[in-house]
Design a protein around this motif. Structure first.
Motif, PDB file in Angstrom:
ATOM      1  N   THR A 457       0.853  -1.186   0.000  1.00 35.38           N
ATOM      2  CA  THR A 457       0.000   0.000   0.000  1.00 35.38           C
ATOM      3  C   THR A 457       0.893   1.241   0.000  1.00 35.38           C
ATOM      4  N   LYS A 496      -8.073  -2.255  -7.639  1.00 36.26           N
ATOM      5  CA  LYS A 496      -8.697  -0.972  -7.918  1.00 36.26           C
ATOM      6  C   LYS A 496      -9.724  -0.589  -6.855  1.00 36.26           C
ATOM      7  N   CYS A 499      -7.932   1.252  -4.167  1.00 40.66           N
ATOM      8  CA  CYS A 499      -7.219   2.474  -4.561  1.00 40.66           C
ATOM      9  C   CYS A 499      -8.149   3.675  -4.436  1.00 40.66           C
ATOM     10  N   ALA A 502      -8.793   5.412  -8.376  1.00 41.25           N
ATOM     11  CA  ALA A 502      -8.180   4.391  -9.212  1.00 41.25           C
ATOM     12  C   ALA A 502      -7.282   5.058 -10.257  1.00 41.25           C
ATOM     13  N   THR A 526      -4.112   6.899  -2.757  1.00 44.21           N
ATOM     14  CA  THR A 526      -3.764   5.572  -2.249  1.00 44.21           C
ATOM     15  C   THR A 526      -3.648   4.597  -3.407  1.00 44.21           C
ATOM     16  N   LEU A 527      -2.576   3.806  -3.393  1.00 41.60           N
ATOM     17  CA  LEU A 527      -2.341   2.769  -4.401  1.00 41.60           C
ATOM     18  C   LEU A 527      -2.129   1.445  -3.688  1.00 41.60           C
ATOM     19  N   TYR A 529      -1.587  -2.813  -4.511  1.00 43.76           N
ATOM     20  CA  TYR A 529      -1.416  -3.888  -5.489  1.00 43.76           C
ATOM     21  C   TYR A 529      -0.858  -5.111  -4.772  1.00 43.76           C
TER      22      TYR A 529
END
Length: 540
Positions: A457, A496, A499, A502, A526-527, A529
């Motif tokens: 994150t 997504k 996020c 997105a 915020t990202l 994956y």
């Protein structure tokens, strides 16, 4: 036959006959530099001269020329006039005593001392001449004053107080200047004695240095008498050039000026020459490299290698077309193809080894500004300006002086850019924008196969510090990279739903957000994956 054994041929006609210079009686004909092609580490020099020649075979000496000229590259050909053939052309060098000039940095201490004493002697001689003239003027003044006293006494007009005062003042000045003259003459004698001693010491310790001069001897066969034009060319080292630029940002207009920075210390000045800049590398070998054997062998994998898959994270730079960057003073990056640029007007480059800037071209294009930030690399928000290359020629890689708001703000770098391609320049960071990056990572094992899942994150906190009264929104482009898997055993998935907001992700795994900030505004991006790998993957 040696170069010095050729008999000098007399050329008929007056020394200033129409059509060009005359080289009879062994006179040296001046052959100025008319065109120069500056390469990456040397220069191709051309000279043009018109000679009055007689019918038959004769030899002409041209010069002086740079002693650094490369003999095997010397070439001469007739360009105008009656039919003529160049039978031979060669460089002749000779050492000649150096003319009077200040000593160089690498000269001895004796030679520097002689130069200092000679300068002091010249100054003292000038002071002595001025004092002699002053004393002569005072002597004439005393003579006139005594004549005035005699004439006034004869007429019964006695002015004893004034006469006494004038005589006292003149005598005092004569004593003062006389004492100064004796001091100067004494110092002059001491300097002359010391100069003689130092000169004798230098005669015993050193030999007067000489300079190497070169001339070009051309043997020409002319079918008939008349003016004949000759063009001579040769290569010479100690000359180079590099591209440089100046970018001026004025609102939505970007002006880019292309210049060539030329250095040369060939021993002769280039005055009003046609200057051409080339990226050709004449020093490179033309033969292909020798090929060696490269043996490949196959082997069976071990049981441990079949059970596991070794992976590793690799940093890979995303590059565009163009030359690879080099460290230190770069060469002329031309994208693998020789490029030629020409100066629009004749230029002069002195042989002093200093940088001379030669303007080549300039164009103005529409500027598209973007405030971008890659927080993983730097927390600064940079203004990136893009425009179209409208110069009509290739822009080689080189330094750029950046000007914005009428003032110099720094220096950047321009990459190799073809005509019509976008030009991208960075005009420095913004002090009113800041980005703070926070990262979190969790590791879990899920499923029967104990598949490893790594969740990362990334939070980006963007702030705008606006001045009082500042209006208008500002768009900041944020970029964050996501790993890209090259093996099927490792999967990368963007979550997504987690996020906020997105992002847009390209094929290289670069996530992008266009964040709009009002004056004094703050935003958080915020990202999230995941990296998923099977149990037999090692290295994560």
């Amino acid at each position: 036959m040696s170069p010095t054994s050729h008999p000098s041929s007399a050329v008929p006609g007056g020394p200033h006959a129409p059509g060009g210079p005359d080289a009879r009686h062994g006179a040296v004909v001046r052959a100025p530099v008319t065109a120069v092609t500056c390469l990456e580490d040397r220069a191709h020099v051309e000279r043009s001269v018109v000679l009055d020649l007689a019918a038959g075979v004769q030899r002409v000496r041209l010069g002086p020329v740079s002693a650094l000229a490369v003999d095997r590259t010397l070439h001469a050909e007739p360009t105008s006039g009656p039919a003529a053939t160049v039978l031979d052309v060669r460089l002749v060098r000779a050492w000649e005593p150096r003319g009077p000039r200040p000593p160089a940095e690498d000269d001895s201490a004796l030679r520097h001392r002689i130069h200092t004493l000679e300068q002091e002697r010249r100054d003292l001689e000038q002071q002595r001449d001025r004092l002699d003239a002053r004393l002569g003027l005072l002597g004439r003044l005393v003579t006139d004053l005594l004549r005035e006293i005699g004439e006034g006494t004869g007429f019964g007009e006695a002015e004893r107080p004034r006469w006494a005062g004038e005589l006292d003042r003149v005598d005092a000045e004569r004593d003062t200047y006389g004492e100064r003259l004796r001091t100067v003459e004494a110092r002059l004698g001491a300097v002359a004695a010391e100069l003689a001693d130092v000169q004798r010491a230098m005669d015993l310790a050193e030999v007067e240095p000489s300079e190497l001069f070169a001339h070009i001897d051309v043997t020409v066969a002319a079918a008939e008498a008349g003016p004949v034009g000759l063009r001579l060319s040769h290569l010479t080292p100690c000359a180079l050039w590099r591209p440089a630029y100046r970018a001026v940002l004025d609102g939505d207009a970007l002006t880019l000026e292309t210049e060539a920075v030329v250095w040369q210390r060939t021993g002769e000045d280039w005055s009003d020459v046609r200057l051409t800049l080339s990226t050709a590398r004449s020093a490179l070998a033309t033969e292909p490299p020798s090929l060696g054997e490269d043996r490949l062998t196959l082997g069976d994998r071990t049981a441990a290698e079949r059970r596991t898959v070794d992976v590793e994270l690799r940093e890979e730079e995303i590059g565009d077309l163009g030359p690879a960057p080099v460290l230190g003073l770069p060469g002329v990056d031309d994208g693998g193809e020789a490029r030629v640029l020409a100066a629009p007007v004749p230029v002069s480059v002195p042989s002093d080894g200093r940088a001379q800037r030669v303007p080549l071209s300039a164009f103005t294009t529409v500027a598209r500004s973007e405030y971008g930030c890659s927080p993983e690399v730097s927390p600064l928000v940079t203004q990136v300006v893009r425009g179209e290359n409208r110069s009509g020629h290739v822009l080689l890689a080189g330094p750029v002086d950046l000007v914005r708001g009428g003032g110099f703000i720094g220096r950047g770098t321009l990459d190799f850019t073809t005509p019509g391609a976008p030009v991208e320049l960075s005009f420095g960071s913004r002090d009113d924008l800041r980005v703070v990056r926070e990262t979190e990572e969790s590791r879990d094992s899920v499923g029967i196969t104990q598949r490893t899942v790594i969740t990362r994150t990334v939070r980006l906190h963007l702030s705008r510090f606006s001045a009082p009264g500042e209006l208008g929104d500002r768009v900041v482009v944020l970029r964050e990279r996501i790993p890209v898997s090259e093996v099927a055993a490792v999967e990368v998935r963007l979550r997504k739903e987690a996020c906020s907001p997105a992002p847009e992700v390209d094929a290289e795994g670069i996530a992008r957000w266009d964040v709009t900030l009002a004056p004094g505004g703050r935003r958080t991006v915020t990202l999230v994956y995941e990296l998923s790998a099977s149990s037999k993957v090692a290295g994560l």
